[in-house]
Design a protein around this motif. Structure first.
Motif, PDB file in Angstrom:
ATOM      1  N   GLY A  14      12.785  16.253 -10.596  1.00 59.34           N
ATOM      2  CA  GLY A  14      13.256  17.024  -9.714  1.00 59.34           C
ATOM      3  C   GLY A  14      12.419  16.718  -8.387  1.00 59.34           C
ATOM      4  N   ASN A  15      11.475  16.176  -8.303  1.00 62.91           N
ATOM      5  CA  ASN A  15      10.461  16.253  -6.934  1.00 62.91           C
ATOM      6  C   ASN A  15      10.917  15.009  -6.164  1.00 62.91           C
ATOM      7  OD1 ASN A  15       8.551  18.255  -7.931  1.00 62.91           O
ATOM      8  ND2 ASN A  15       7.867  16.630  -9.418  1.00 62.91           N
ATOM      9  N   PHE A  16      12.267  15.333  -5.702  1.00 65.02           N
ATOM     10  CA  PHE A  16      12.573  14.154  -4.920  1.00 65.02           C
ATOM     11  C   PHE A  16      12.080  13.991  -3.545  1.00 65.02           C
ATOM     12  CE2 PHE A  16      16.040  16.375  -7.332  1.00 65.02           C
ATOM     13  CZ  PHE A  16      16.215  15.455  -8.231  1.00 65.02           C
ATOM     14  N   ASN A  17      11.804  15.204  -2.879  1.00 60.31           N
ATOM     15  CA  ASN A  17      11.106  15.001  -1.601  1.00 60.31           C
ATOM     16  C   ASN A  17       9.709  14.384  -1.770  1.00 60.31           C
ATOM     17  OD1 ASN A  17      13.195  16.321  -0.521  1.00 60.31           O
ATOM     18  ND2 ASN A  17      12.073  18.320  -0.206  1.00 60.31           N
ATOM     19  N   ALA A  18       9.012  14.576  -2.684  1.00 61.13           N
ATOM     20  CA  ALA A  18       7.682  13.808  -2.814  1.00 61.13           C
ATOM     21  C   ALA A  18       7.855  12.504  -3.029  1.00 61.13           C
ATOM     22  CB  ALA A  18       6.881  14.304  -4.106  1.00 61.13           C
ATOM     23  N   LEU A  19       8.856  11.896  -3.872  1.00 61.12           N
ATOM     24  CA  LEU A  19       9.284  10.475  -4.061  1.00 61.12           C
ATOM     25  C   LEU A  19       9.528   9.881  -2.952  1.00 61.12           C
ATOM     26  CD1 LEU A  19       9.663   8.237  -5.918  1.00 61.12           C
ATOM     27  CD2 LEU A  19      12.002   9.285  -6.557  1.00 61.12           C
ATOM     28  N   PHE A  20      10.723  10.557  -2.136  1.00 57.74           N
ATOM     29  CA  PHE A  20      11.192   9.723  -1.183  1.00 57.74           C
ATOM     30  C   PHE A  20      10.290   9.659  -0.076  1.00 57.74           C
ATOM     31  CE2 PHE A  20      15.284  10.694  -3.695  1.00 57.74           C
ATOM     32  CZ  PHE A  20      15.234   9.328  -4.089  1.00 57.74           C
ATOM     33  N   THR A  21       9.507  10.843   0.324  1.00 55.60           N
ATOM     34  CA  THR A  21       8.263  10.668   1.244  1.00 55.60           C
ATOM     35  C   THR A  21       7.395   9.578   1.017  1.00 55.60           C
ATOM     36  OG1 THR A  21       8.721  13.178   1.684  1.00 55.60           O
ATOM     37  CG2 THR A  21       6.691  12.093   2.700  1.00 55.60           C
ATOM     38  N   ARG A  22       7.099   9.694   0.054  1.00 53.85           N
ATOM     39  CA  ARG A  22       5.928   8.258  -0.572  1.00 53.85           C
ATOM     40  C   ARG A  22       6.715   7.002  -0.450  1.00 53.85           C
ATOM     41  NH1 ARG A  22       1.914   7.673  -3.741  1.00 53.85           N
ATOM     42  NH2 ARG A  22       0.755   5.700  -3.202  1.00 53.85           N
ATOM     43  N   VAL A  23       8.019   7.019  -0.762  1.00 52.80           N
ATOM     44  CA  VAL A  23       8.484   5.794  -0.361  1.00 52.80           C
ATOM     45  C   VAL A  23       8.806   5.143   0.856  1.00 52.80           C
ATOM     46  CG1 VAL A  23      10.690   4.331  -0.761  1.00 52.80           C
ATOM     47  CG2 VAL A  23       9.696   5.670  -2.717  1.00 52.80           C
ATOM     48  N   GLU A  24       8.957   6.277   1.864  1.00 54.26           N
ATOM     49  CA  GLU A  24       9.154   6.330   3.162  1.00 54.26           C
ATOM     50  C   GLU A  24       7.769   5.564   3.890  1.00 54.26           C
ATOM     51  OE1 GLU A  24      10.352   9.673   5.029  1.00 54.26           O
ATOM     52  OE2 GLU A  24      12.838   9.137   4.941  1.00 54.26           O
ATOM     53  N   SER A  25       6.597   5.962   3.467  1.00 54.25           N
ATOM     54  CA  SER A  25       5.214   5.603   3.670  1.00 54.25           C
ATOM     55  C   SER A  25       4.994   4.498   3.468  1.00 54.25           C
ATOM     56  CB  SER A  25       4.380   6.996   3.197  1.00 54.25           C
ATOM     57  OG  SER A  25       2.980   6.440   3.364  1.00 54.25           O
ATOM     58  N   ILE A  26       5.443   3.992   2.134  1.00 59.27           N
ATOM     59  CA  ILE A  26       4.917   2.647   1.682  1.00 59.27           C
ATOM     60  C   ILE A  26       5.842   1.620   2.719  1.00 59.27           C
ATOM     61  CG2 ILE A  26       5.415   1.186  -0.390  1.00 59.27           C
ATOM     62  CD1 ILE A  26       4.903   3.504  -2.005  1.00 59.27           C
ATOM     63  N   VAL A  27       6.989   1.863   2.811  1.00 58.39           N
ATOM     64  CA  VAL A  27       7.896   1.190   3.820  1.00 58.39           C
ATOM     65  C   VAL A  27       7.581   0.839   4.951  1.00 58.39           C
ATOM     66  CG1 VAL A  27      10.337   0.589   4.866  1.00 58.39           C
ATOM     67  CG2 VAL A  27       9.928   1.484   2.255  1.00 58.39           C
ATOM     68  N   LYS A  28       6.869   1.820   5.337  1.00 56.38           N
ATOM     69  CA  LYS A  28       6.357   1.875   7.050  1.00 56.38           C
ATOM     70  C   LYS A  28       5.201   0.897   7.011  1.00 56.38           C
ATOM     71  CE  LYS A  28       7.939   6.276   8.469  1.00 56.38           C
ATOM     72  NZ  LYS A  28       7.630   7.869   9.173  1.00 56.38           N
ATOM     73  N   LYS A  29       4.394   0.895   6.033  1.00 57.83           N
ATOM     74  CA  LYS A  29       3.273   0.223   5.822  1.00 57.83           C
ATOM     75  C   LYS A  29       3.354  -1.377   5.567  1.00 57.83           C
ATOM     76  CE  LYS A  29      -1.583   0.246   3.465  1.00 57.83           C
ATOM     77  NZ  LYS A  29      -2.400   0.908   2.500  1.00 57.83           N
ATOM     78  N   SER A  30       4.322  -1.398   4.461  1.00 57.84           N
ATOM     79  CA  SER A  30       4.443  -2.794   3.809  1.00 57.84           C
ATOM     80  C   SER A  30       5.835  -3.334   4.003  1.00 57.84           C
ATOM     81  CB  SER A  30       4.131  -2.575   2.575  1.00 57.84           C
ATOM     82  OG  SER A  30       3.017  -1.965   2.069  1.00 57.84           O
ATOM     83  N   GLY A  31       6.498  -2.973   4.757  1.00 55.22           N
ATOM     84  CA  GLY A  31       7.907  -3.313   4.987  1.00 55.22           C
ATOM     85  C   GLY A  31       9.013  -2.828   4.193  1.00 55.22           C
ATOM     86  N   GLN A  32      10.198  -3.313   4.348  1.00 55.37           N
ATOM     87  CA  GLN A  32      11.288  -2.685   3.353  1.00 55.37           C
ATOM     88  C   GLN A  32      11.235  -3.366   2.078  1.00 55.37           C
ATOM     89  OE1 GLN A  32      13.313  -0.381   4.354  1.00 55.37           O
ATOM     90  NE2 GLN A  32      14.319  -0.444   2.333  1.00 55.37           N
ATOM     91  N   PHE A  33      11.432  -2.521   1.246  1.00 61.47           N
ATOM     92  CA  PHE A  33      11.506  -2.897  -0.313  1.00 61.47           C
ATOM     93  C   PHE A  33      13.212  -3.100  -0.648  1.00 61.47           C
ATOM     94  CE2 PHE A  33       7.284  -2.034  -0.296  1.00 61.47           C
ATOM     95  CZ  PHE A  33       6.538  -2.454  -1.269  1.00 61.47           C
ATOM     96  N   ASP A  34      13.518  -3.890  -1.707  1.00 58.13           N
ATOM     97  CA  ASP A  34      14.629  -4.226  -2.006  1.00 58.13           C
ATOM     98  C   ASP A  34      15.340  -3.113  -3.088  1.00 58.13           C
ATOM     99  OD1 ASP A  34      15.392  -6.828  -0.863  1.00 58.13           O
ATOM    100  OD2 ASP A  34      13.552  -7.354  -2.276  1.00 58.13           O
ATOM    101  N   LEU A  35      14.477  -2.566  -3.808  1.00 54.86           N
ATOM    102  CA  LEU A  35      14.916  -1.443  -4.839  1.00 54.86           C
ATOM    103  C   LEU A  35      13.797  -0.510  -5.329  1.00 54.86           C
ATOM    104  CD1 LEU A  35      14.370  -2.849  -7.823  1.00 54.86           C
ATOM    105  CD2 LEU A  35      16.716  -4.186  -7.104  1.00 54.86           C
ATOM    106  N   LEU A  36      14.268   0.432  -5.682  1.00 47.68           N
ATOM    107  CA  LEU A  36      13.253   1.559  -6.405  1.00 47.68           C
ATOM    108  C   LEU A  36      13.951   1.680  -7.577  1.00 47.68           C
ATOM    109  CD1 LEU A  36      11.007   3.782  -6.723  1.00 47.68           C
ATOM    110  CD2 LEU A  36      12.610   5.237  -5.637  1.00 47.68           C
ATOM    111  N   LEU A  37      13.114   1.586  -8.845  1.00 45.61           N
ATOM    112  CA  LEU A  37      13.490   1.899 -10.200  1.00 45.61           C
ATOM    113  C   LEU A  37      13.007   3.148 -10.728  1.00 45.61           C
ATOM    114  CD1 LEU A  37      13.031  -1.725 -11.603  1.00 45.61           C
ATOM    115  CD2 LEU A  37      15.182  -0.889 -10.873  1.00 45.61           C
ATOM    116  N   CYS A  38      13.814   4.196 -11.266  1.00 45.15           N
ATOM    117  CA  CYS A  38      13.192   5.370 -11.658  1.00 45.15           C
ATOM    118  C   CYS A  38      13.206   5.280 -13.338  1.00 45.15           C
ATOM    119  CB  CYS A  38      13.775   6.507 -11.268  1.00 45.15           C
ATOM    120  SG  CYS A  38      13.868   6.914  -9.448  1.00 45.15           S
ATOM    121  N   VAL A  39      11.930   4.899 -13.965  1.00 43.14           N
ATOM    122  CA  VAL A  39      12.052   4.776 -15.212  1.00 43.14           C
ATOM    123  C   VAL A  39      12.122   5.943 -16.293  1.00 43.14           C
ATOM    124  CG1 VAL A  39      10.806   2.669 -14.622  1.00 43.14           C
ATOM    125  CG2 VAL A  39       9.433   4.417 -15.460  1.00 43.14           C
ATOM    126  N   GLY A  40      11.820   7.099 -15.659  1.00 45.99           N
ATOM    127  CA  GLY A  40      11.772   8.294 -16.486  1.00 45.99           C
ATOM    128  C   GLY A  40      13.055   9.451 -16.395  1.00 45.99           C
TER     129      GLY A  40
END
Length: 532
Positions: A14-40
């Motif tokens: 349920g920590n959706f904001n923490a997840l997607f905020t971190r993903v946004e940060s990674i995208v800004k730094k490393s460019g767009q990613f194709d997909l995100l897999l939530c394994v748990g």
């Protein structure tokens, strides 16, 4: 070759904001990613943060895939398999094989093992037969199986929790012998699982082969900590994946300095079915029933437990194509097999334009049982021989978009046009802004898209297959637009079937003519005589 940039995370809880905020940060730094897999576990006790993504005030930055639940309290949060939980977050279901647009193969079997747990947790458990189904999906259409790119499971395979340098404490009910069997058979390059607390990356291990002299690929096993955990343990992992099917063997087999032997018992490779690998647990005695329902039955059963599903179920008596329905136009039926039938198309492009349809109600190829698919293939092979007597090839196409009953369109085309058909499809797709792909040889549509997900698929006379993920406003007459064009059938006035409908008398004449010419090829007549 472009590699697929992939992110993987552990339990979201349920920590959706923490997840997607971190993903946004990674995208800004490393460019767009194709997909995100939530394994748990995706949902938590409090899922209020998801409301902003549902309303569109916050956006999911990378297409995200979520897998089956392991907590019965969360089951009601999930939607139909292949559908979006919120925009850009797709629920994949509990088990399957997903081929991405770059041909990366992702196998998954999530939830808990009922046989090893010793009890059933409704909608959250899997059986030995589920392991077999995933293995079979990975092997299907592969003349030389190398492995899969990614395996995602909720539980850890037994034996993986230690290497030559470290041992991690894992609760016994989080370990599964069934997953050890699955992993040793499908040979993933990466195996991701959720960890309850700490990040764990095992030393790579070299997969076993049935033949001692044959070298297999290596597997990296990675357990990810929960999203936003207080221990600051690593919970997101990034990698660039080149499809295993396109890797050079020298790269695939290259050893690393910290590589270990396979941690699983090599005898499992000799066990075709996984039931025997399950050890006795609990207080009762288990008898392993390997005659479990097939994939389609299991998914239909799970679907009936979700009254909140938005998709309206069409009853057979309301369907225009179920053979038992009072609404079916029986005068269009040419012949009836055991599970499928052949019928003249409404507003046919040619007098020999027909449909292959299942007798019972199945929405699409991806949701039909194996025995139905087998008979569809038999009809296709027979039609190819029939059309060949008229010096014609054939295009088979299916649009699983805004339809409720599977229809395989069978359109004969002149031999002279065969080399142009793929090009015309690609040109028309470009004009309509449709992202179309040519599938790898020997692929099946069930390998590249999720059950229930919309798609357009065609098989060309050349043997090539094309696939497009249909989106909103996909042109409903796309297949007919292409085939009616001047380079192929040159009958553009028939692109829309509603503009070229025949009278009932004309349809009956077409059916009688087709039936008479098709009689030498009609295997359903043999089936009828066999049953007498």
């Amino acid at each position: 070759m472009d590699k697929q940039k992939t992110l993987i995370c552990g339990d979201v809880n349920g920590n959706f904001n923490a997840l997607f905020t971190r993903v946004e940060s990674i995208v800004k730094k490393s460019g767009q990613f194709d997909l995100l897999l939530c394994v748990g576990t995706f949902f938590g006790d409090d899922n209020s943060q998801l409301d902003a993504y549902k309303m569109g005030t916050r956006k999911v930055p990378v297409t995200t895939y979520v897998f089956g639940p392991s907590n019965p309290d969360h089951v009601h949060h999930y939607c139909e398999e292949g559908s979006e939980i919120v925009p850009n977050v797709i629920y994949m279901g509990r088990r399957g094989l997903f081929n991405t647009s770059t041909d990366v193969k992702i196998a998954y079997l999530t939830g808990l093992s009922r046989r090893e747990l010793g009890k059933d947790v409704p909608m959250c458990t899997y059986e030995p037969s589920d392991c077999s189904a995933v293995r079979d999906a990975c092997f299907r259409g592969q003349s030389e199986f190398r492995g899969v790119d990614v395996l995602i499971t909720t539980l850890w395979p037994s034996g993986i929790q230690q290497d030559e340098c470290q041992t991690v404490d894992v609760e016994q009910d989080r370990l599964s012998d069934l997953l050890s069997w699955l992993a040793i058979h499908i040979k993933p390059r990466y195996h991701f699982v959720p960890s309850k607390d700490k990040f764990f990356e095992r030393q790579p291990y070299r997969n076993q082969s049935m033949h001692q002299d044959y070298r297999e690929c290596a597997t990296r096993f990675i357990a990810l900590a929960p999203v936003g955990n207080n221990l600051k343990e690593k919970w997101i992992y990034a990698c660039s994946l080149q499809p295993i099917s396109k890797m050079r063997m020298t790269d695939l087999l290259q050893a690393t300095t910290d590589e270990t032997p396979c941690p699983y018992d090599p005898e499992m490779l000799k066990q075709h079915q996984p039931g025997k690998v399950v050890k006795f647990t609990g207080n009762g005695q288990f008898f392993f029933d390997m005659n479990a329902p097939d994939d389609d039955q299991g998914k239909r059963k799970r679907g009936t437990d979700k009254p909140e599903s938005k998709k309206r179920n069409i009853e057979p008596e309301e369907c225009w194509f179920c053979l038992s329905s009072p609404k079916v136009e029986s005068h269009l039926v040419i012949c009836v097999g055991t599970l499928c039938y052949l019928a003249l198309a409404k507003g046919p492009l040619t007098p020999y334009h027909v449909l292959i349809l299942p007798i019972q109600h199945h929405q699409s190829t991806t949701r039909a049982p194996d025995d139905v698919i087998k008979e569809i293939t038999k009809f296709k092979d027979t039609l190819k021989k029939f059309y060949a007597t008229m010096n014609m090839g054939v295009v088979f196409f299916e649009r699983n978009y805004r339809t409720s009953h599977m229809q395989i369109q069978c359109v004969p085309v002149p031999r002279a046009s065969e080399l142009q058909i793929l090009e015309v499809f690609q040109d028309e797709a470009g004009i309509a802004s449709i992202q179309m792909e040519v599938l790898p040889p020997y692929s099946e549509i069930r390998q590249v898209t999720l059950p229930g997900a919309p798609y357009f698929h065609a098989e060309l006379p050349s043997g090539e297959q094309i696939y497009a993920k249909t989106k909103q406003h996909f042109p409903l007459q796309f297949g007919r637009d292409v085939l009616s064009s001047p380079p192929i059938l040159n009958c553009e006035d028939k692109a829309d079937w509603r503009q070229c409908q025949l009278t009932k008398e004309e349809e009956e004449k077409h059916v009688a003519n087709f039936r008479a010419k098709f009689k030498p090829f009609d295997f359903t007549v043999e089936d009828d005589s066999d049953s007498d």
